[in-house]
Write a protein that holds these residues in place. Structure first.
Motif, PDB file in Angstrom:
ATOM      1  N   SER A 169       1.653  12.501  -9.412  1.00 28.57           N
ATOM      2  CA  SER A 169       1.028  13.815  -9.251  1.00 28.57           C
ATOM      3  C   SER A 169       2.079  14.916  -9.188  1.00 28.57           C
ATOM      4  CB  SER A 169       0.153  13.851  -7.999  1.00 28.57           C
ATOM      5  OG  SER A 169       0.942  13.688  -6.841  1.00 28.57           O
ATOM      6  N   LYS A 215       0.827  -1.201   0.000  1.00 25.10           N
ATOM      7  CA  LYS A 215       0.000   0.000   0.000  1.00 25.10           C
ATOM      8  C   LYS A 215       0.866   1.257   0.000  1.00 25.10           C
ATOM      9  CE  LYS A 215      -4.166  -1.842   2.170  1.00 25.10           C
ATOM     10  NZ  LYS A 215      -5.048  -1.778   3.333  1.00 25.10           N
ATOM     11  N   LYS A 216       1.930   1.261   0.813  1.00 24.28           N
ATOM     12  CA  LYS A 216       2.833   2.410   0.878  1.00 24.28           C
ATOM     13  C   LYS A 216       3.520   2.629  -0.461  1.00 24.28           C
ATOM     14  CE  LYS A 216       3.887   2.433   5.815  1.00 24.28           C
ATOM     15  NZ  LYS A 216       4.939   2.258   6.827  1.00 24.28           N
ATOM     16  N   GLN A 217       3.925   1.550  -1.115  1.00 21.90           N
ATOM     17  CA  GLN A 217       4.569   1.663  -2.419  1.00 21.90           C
ATOM     18  C   GLN A 217       3.601   2.255  -3.449  1.00 21.90           C
ATOM     19  OE1 GLN A 217       5.924  -2.315  -3.188  1.00 21.90           O
ATOM     20  NE2 GLN A 217       7.854  -2.045  -2.071  1.00 21.90           N
ATOM     21  N   ASN A 218       2.350   1.790  -3.418  1.00 25.21           N
ATOM     22  CA  ASN A 218       1.344   2.316  -4.344  1.00 25.21           C
ATOM     23  C   ASN A 218       1.113   3.802  -4.104  1.00 25.21           C
ATOM     24  OD1 ASN A 218       0.996  -0.158  -5.561  1.00 25.21           O
ATOM     25  ND2 ASN A 218      -0.774  -0.715  -4.324  1.00 25.21           N
ATOM     26  N   LYS A 219       1.025   4.204  -2.817  1.00 19.11           N
ATOM     27  CA  LYS A 219       0.823   5.609  -2.491  1.00 19.11           C
ATOM     28  C   LYS A 219       1.987   6.456  -2.962  1.00 19.11           C
ATOM     29  CE  LYS A 219      -2.203   5.189   1.547  1.00 19.11           C
ATOM     30  NZ  LYS A 219      -2.316   5.423   2.986  1.00 19.11           N
ATOM     31  N   SER A 220       3.200   5.956  -2.765  1.00 13.52           N
ATOM     32  CA  SER A 220       4.369   6.736  -3.184  1.00 13.52           C
ATOM     33  C   SER A 220       4.411   6.879  -4.704  1.00 13.52           C
ATOM     34  CB  SER A 220       5.661   6.113  -2.663  1.00 13.52           C
ATOM     35  OG  SER A 220       5.884   4.843  -3.249  1.00 13.52           O
ATOM     36  N   GLU A 221       3.979   5.846  -5.430  1.00 12.79           N
ATOM     37  CA  GLU A 221       3.929   5.942  -6.891  1.00 12.79           C
ATOM     38  C   GLU A 221       2.909   6.986  -7.339  1.00 12.79           C
ATOM     39  OE1 GLU A 221       3.347   2.130  -8.752  1.00 12.79           O
ATOM     40  OE2 GLU A 221       4.968   1.231  -7.600  1.00 12.79           O
ATOM     41  N   VAL A 222       1.756   7.013  -6.682  1.00 15.50           N
ATOM     42  CA  VAL A 222       0.728   7.992  -7.011  1.00 15.50           C
ATOM     43  C   VAL A 222       1.239   9.410  -6.727  1.00 15.50           C
ATOM     44  CG1 VAL A 222      -1.557   8.850  -6.336  1.00 15.50           C
ATOM     45  CG2 VAL A 222      -1.202   6.412  -6.680  1.00 15.50           C
ATOM     46  N   LYS A 223       1.929   9.586  -5.600  1.00 16.58           N
ATOM     47  CA  LYS A 223       2.495  10.894  -5.259  1.00 16.58           C
ATOM     48  C   LYS A 223       3.519  11.332  -6.298  1.00 16.58           C
ATOM     49  CE  LYS A 223       1.905  10.832  -0.242  1.00 16.58           C
ATOM     50  NZ  LYS A 223       2.604  10.815   1.043  1.00 16.58           N
ATOM     51  N   LYS A 224       4.352  10.410  -6.737  1.00 20.04           N
ATOM     52  CA  LYS A 224       5.353  10.745  -7.756  1.00 20.04           C
ATOM     53  C   LYS A 224       4.680  11.191  -9.043  1.00 20.04           C
ATOM     54  CE  LYS A 224       8.995   7.632  -6.125  1.00 20.04           C
ATOM     55  NZ  LYS A 224       9.756   6.410  -6.423  1.00 20.04           N
TER      56      LYS A 224
END
Length: 194
Positions: A39, A28-37
């Motif tokens: 954006s 989940k953290k990896q997915n969130k960090s990818e989304v942040k990158k």
């Protein structure tokens, strides 16, 4: 009594639940960090568009509207690449035709005059400027000004109590800011005519 090397049971050991939960949290953290990158990359591309300083408020408004429409087109293109969602309308109303620069300036001046003479509220003035002059929907205007849609809606409906900083932000595309005016409409009218 147990002997050395003997186990309590002959059943195989089960995988610990905490480890599997940790793995899920990592994913989940990896997915969130990818989304942040992603954006962050989008924001950087938005900020790279050069904006020249112009003296006329109408020119500034037109440049900002063009910039917002370009960013909407980019975001709509990326959305259509990832999903089959249709693109939203950019103008507030299909029946409204875009104004020329001269018409925009006249409309802005008329709205400002009505606002100063206390014939309309601040929220009504903002809504008329946004819809009639720029022809933008709330979502597009929030991208232009940097305030949330909820804040914009509350200001336009004369709800809430916002700071001068927020009010200045929403009126900035029209080169307007909060100021002091006489409380007497007669005195104000006299000042405006001179």
């Amino acid at each position: 009594m147990k002997m050395k090397g003997q186990l309590d049971s002959a059943q195989p050991m089960k995988k610990h639940k905490a480890k599997s939960k940790k793995n899920e949290l990592k994913k989940k953290k990896q997915n969130k960090s990818e989304v942040k990158k992603q954006s962050k990359v989008k924001k950087e591309t938005k900020n790279k568009a050069p904006v020249e300083s112009v003296n006329k408020p109408v020119d500034v408004i037109n440049e900002l509207v063009v910039a917002v429409k370009k960013t909407e087109a980019i975001s709509n293109k990326t959305e259509s690449d990832t999903s089959s969602a249709h693109t939203p309308r950019q103008r507030a109303s299909k029946s409204l035709e875009p104004m020329t620069k001269e018409e925009q300036l006249i409309a802005i001046n008329q709205i400002i005059k009505r606002l100063l003479l206390d014939e309309m509220t601040q929220g009504t003035a903002l809504k008329e400027l946004r819809v009639n002059v720029l022809g933008l929907r709330q979502d597009a205007y929030t991208q232009l000004t940097g305030v949330s849609r909820k804040t914009l809606s509350e200001i336009e409906n004369d709800k809430g109590n916002y700071t001068a900083e927020i009010i200045n932000k929403v009126f900035k595309p029209f080169d307007l800011k909060v100021g002091l005016v006489p409380t007497s409409s007669q005195l104000l009218a006299a000042i405006l005519t001179n």
